[in-house]
Design an enzyme around this catalytic site. Structure first.
Site, PDB file in Angstrom:
ATOM      1  N   ASP A 141       2.754 -19.306 -29.152  1.00  0.00           N
ATOM      2  CA  ASP A 141       3.242 -19.515 -27.790  1.00  0.00           C
ATOM      3  C   ASP A 141       2.137 -20.136 -26.952  1.00  0.00           C
ATOM      4  OD1 ASP A 141       4.345 -18.922 -25.008  1.00  0.00           O
ATOM      5  OD2 ASP A 141       5.863 -17.945 -26.250  1.00  0.00           O
ATOM      6  N   LYS A 198       1.147 -13.572 -23.124  1.00  0.00           N
ATOM      7  CA  LYS A 198       2.225 -13.055 -23.980  1.00  0.00           C
ATOM      8  C   LYS A 198       1.699 -12.792 -25.393  1.00  0.00           C
ATOM      9  CE  LYS A 198       6.145 -15.030 -23.146  1.00  0.00           C
ATOM     10  NZ  LYS A 198       7.240 -16.021 -23.163  1.00  0.00           N
ATOM     11  N   THR A 245      15.995 -22.565 -23.364  1.00  0.00           N
ATOM     12  CA  THR A 245      16.669 -23.755 -22.834  1.00  0.00           C
ATOM     13  C   THR A 245      17.430 -23.342 -21.572  1.00  0.00           C
ATOM     14  OG1 THR A 245      18.536 -23.341 -24.326  1.00  0.00           O
ATOM     15  CG2 THR A 245      16.883 -24.939 -25.039  1.00  0.00           C
ATOM     16  N   GLU A 292      21.153 -18.855 -33.291  1.00  0.00           N
ATOM     17  CA  GLU A 292      21.020 -17.391 -33.207  1.00  0.00           C
ATOM     18  C   GLU A 292      22.260 -16.816 -32.539  1.00  0.00           C
ATOM     19  OE1 GLU A 292      20.661 -15.598 -30.264  1.00  0.00           O
ATOM     20  OE2 GLU A 292      20.400 -17.217 -28.809  1.00  0.00           O
ATOM     21  N   ASN A 323      30.127 -18.670 -27.462  1.00  0.00           N
ATOM     22  CA  ASN A 323      29.912 -18.132 -26.121  1.00  0.00           C
ATOM     23  C   ASN A 323      31.030 -18.539 -25.165  1.00  0.00           C
ATOM     24  OD1 ASN A 323      27.649 -16.680 -26.701  1.00  0.00           O
ATOM     25  ND2 ASN A 323      26.201 -18.081 -25.748  1.00  0.00           N
ATOM     26  N   LEU A 329      37.908  -7.347 -24.086  1.00  0.00           N
ATOM     27  CA  LEU A 329      39.066  -7.448 -23.199  1.00  0.00           C
ATOM     28  C   LEU A 329      38.965  -6.300 -22.190  1.00  0.00           C
ATOM     29  CD1 LEU A 329      41.477  -9.445 -23.222  1.00  0.00           C
ATOM     30  CD2 LEU A 329      42.856  -7.595 -24.154  1.00  0.00           C
ATOM     31  N   PRO A 362      38.169  -5.356 -18.284  1.00  0.00           N
ATOM     32  CA  PRO A 362      38.028  -5.917 -16.941  1.00  0.00           C
ATOM     33  C   PRO A 362      36.814  -5.347 -16.229  1.00  0.00           C
ATOM     34  CG  PRO A 362      39.728  -4.227 -16.985  1.00  0.00           C
ATOM     35  CD  PRO A 362      39.306  -4.433 -18.401  1.00  0.00           C
ATOM     36  N   CYS A 400      22.451 -16.272 -21.267  1.00  0.00           N
ATOM     37  CA  CYS A 400      23.182 -17.102 -22.230  1.00  0.00           C
ATOM     38  C   CYS A 400      24.532 -17.591 -21.713  1.00  0.00           C
ATOM     39  CB  CYS A 400      23.363 -16.333 -23.537  1.00  0.00           C
ATOM     40  SG  CYS A 400      21.838 -16.099 -24.457  1.00  0.00           S
TER      41      CYS A 400
END
Length: 450
Positions: free
Chosen positions: A34, A39, A90, A156, A216, A258, A260, A268
């Site tokens: 990284d 980190k 991203t 992923e 997604n 499902l 609510p 994401c």
């Protein structure tokens, strides 16, 4: 006996750190890389810089095994690794719905300049379709090894709170490849996973890129569909909870997701469906996914409607009222507050003049950093003390298990908005609470009805 490849993981955020740790635990030599030195320092010292159940223990195990190291040196990574996983973020680009690909481009470009021998670079980041082909060209152009460096795509499917299981035994794997050699490298790199019988779908690069955003988008559609039905229920007096249960018996529909409530958030779903719609428009097929704009709109409206319910329980004005906000993370078992509906609701109520007190089991530090204007409590009962309205915004089990009478003893007024349909209405009404939830009819507490 097959020789296991040495792996590098470029990017040690949520995806990368999880992937590096789990692969090392499964027996691979792994180097996490990284550009953020702090980190790398934390991970090297055995500290996971985010909340994920089970991961800190695995990090300790991986470090003690000697199979996992961390570095900021891309040249070291190129010399070390046979398979290089690109796991950088991203995010949504500033001022646009497009994905920001600067970090992916930078990671691939920096690594490529040091690749002097045959290697496989594997994208795991969620990117717009067509990105892989462009990156493959970059690798050929910049890598000293030229055509000996190939690109593959392996999307992923991590669920925050379940990332360890999703990495070590996913429900499926997708290999986007352009050669038999690349496929074999991936099969070797995931041999312990595939040995458990995990199904593999081998595709071209562009199909592999599409799988994550398509999944997604489908999930977001299902969540928003039942929330659209909640809007209809609110207008008619019907009960969306019962409606969802009735629909779930249809095996073509099923009951998963499902449910609510306040809607989806996180790093994401919101940005992925926006980037997908944006990319479709660039390709000239925007009409094909035009429904995603309405999905996004339904999701945003749920937040505003939750605020409306709190305002209603405050008699039409929240100014000067004390509101207990239970939850800050976008989902339970996570400290992720990116696009979190919970904090959006809390911040909106604060701007309307309410005295908002927030409590979350894991996301307090992140919430304070982004919303220092809010007040924070040490536990749920502390947050509810002297509250005019309690609003449940993240469905942590800790909140589900609250004893209604215990909380009734500390509030100023026993009024609750269940933004996640996580509570049993009858139990709360029986304890004297005025209970409200999105898409559910108003029932006086004295009736103790469902």
């Amino acid at each position: 006996m097959t020789i296991r490849p040495r792996l590098t993981v470029i990017g040690t955020g949520y995806l990368g750190a999880t992937h590096a740790i789990c692969m090392a635990v499964m027996g691979f030599e792994v180097l996490g890389v990284d550009v953020d030195a702090s980190k790398i320092e934390k991970l090297s010292a055995g500290a996971v810089p985010f909340f994920e159940p089970g991961l800190p223990e695995l990090l300790t195990k991986a470090l003690e095994s000697g199979r996992l190291r961390f570095s900021t040196d891309f040249q070291e990574a190129a010399a070390f690794g046979d398979v290089h996983f690109i796991c950088v973020g991203t995010p949504q680009a500033a001022g646009s719905e497009a994905a920001d690909l600067r970090y992916v481009d930078s990671a691939v470009t920096t690594l490529a300049r040091h690749l002097t021998r045959r290697a496989l670079v594997v994208g795991k980041s969620t990117v717009p379709v067509g990105t892989a082909a462009r990156l493959a060209g970059l690798l050929r152009e910049l890598a000293p090894a030229g055509d000996a460096v190939e690109l593959a795509w392996n999307p992923e499917f991590l669920r925050e709170g379940f990332a360890v299981d999703d990495t070590m035994k996913p429900d499926r794997m997708v290999f986007g490849v352009t050669s038999d050699w690349a496929e074999q490298q991936l099969r070797t790199a995931f041999e312990p996973v595939l040995a458990q019988g995990v199904p593999v779908k081998v595709t071209d690069l562009q199909t592999a890129e599409l799988v994550k955003v398509a999944a997604n988008s489908f999930l977001a559609t299902k969540i928003s569909y039942i929330n659209a039905m909640a809007e209809i229920c609110e207008a008619t007096g019907a009960d969306v909870h019962d409606l969802a249960e009735a629909l779930a018996y249809d095996e073509r529909i099923g009951g998963r997701f499902l449910r609510p409530g306040l809607g989806f958030g996180g790093g994401c779903l919101p940005k992925d469906i926006r980037a997908f719609a944006h990319r479709a428009e660039e390709l000239g097929v925007g009409q094909a996914v035009g429904f995603l704009r309405e999905i996004d709109g339904i999701n945003r409206r749920r937040r505003a409607r939750t605020v409306d319910l709190v305002v209603e329980l405050c008699g039409g004005d929240v100014a000067g009222k004390r509101i207990a906000a239970l939850g800050a993370a976008f989902k339970p078992n996570s400290d992720d507050i990116r696009d979190a509906p919970a904090l959006d609701v809390a911040a909106t109520l604060h701007r309307m003049g309410a005295d908002v007190v927030v409590y979350d089991p894991a996301a307090m530090d992140n919430a304070r950093r982004v919303h220092p204007e809010l007040c924070y409590a040490t536990n749920a009962l502390d947050a509810a003390r002297d509250a005019d309205v309690v609003v449940l915004l993240t469905e942590w089990n800790e909140f589900r298990e609250i004893e209604p009478s215990a909380m009734a003893a500390v509030v100023r007024r026993a009024k609750i908005v269940d933004g996640r349909h996580a509570l049993v209405p009858a139990s709360w009404r029986a304890a004297g609470w005025e209970y409200r939830a999105l898409g559910r009819p108003i029932v006086p507490s004295a009736q103790g009805a469902q």
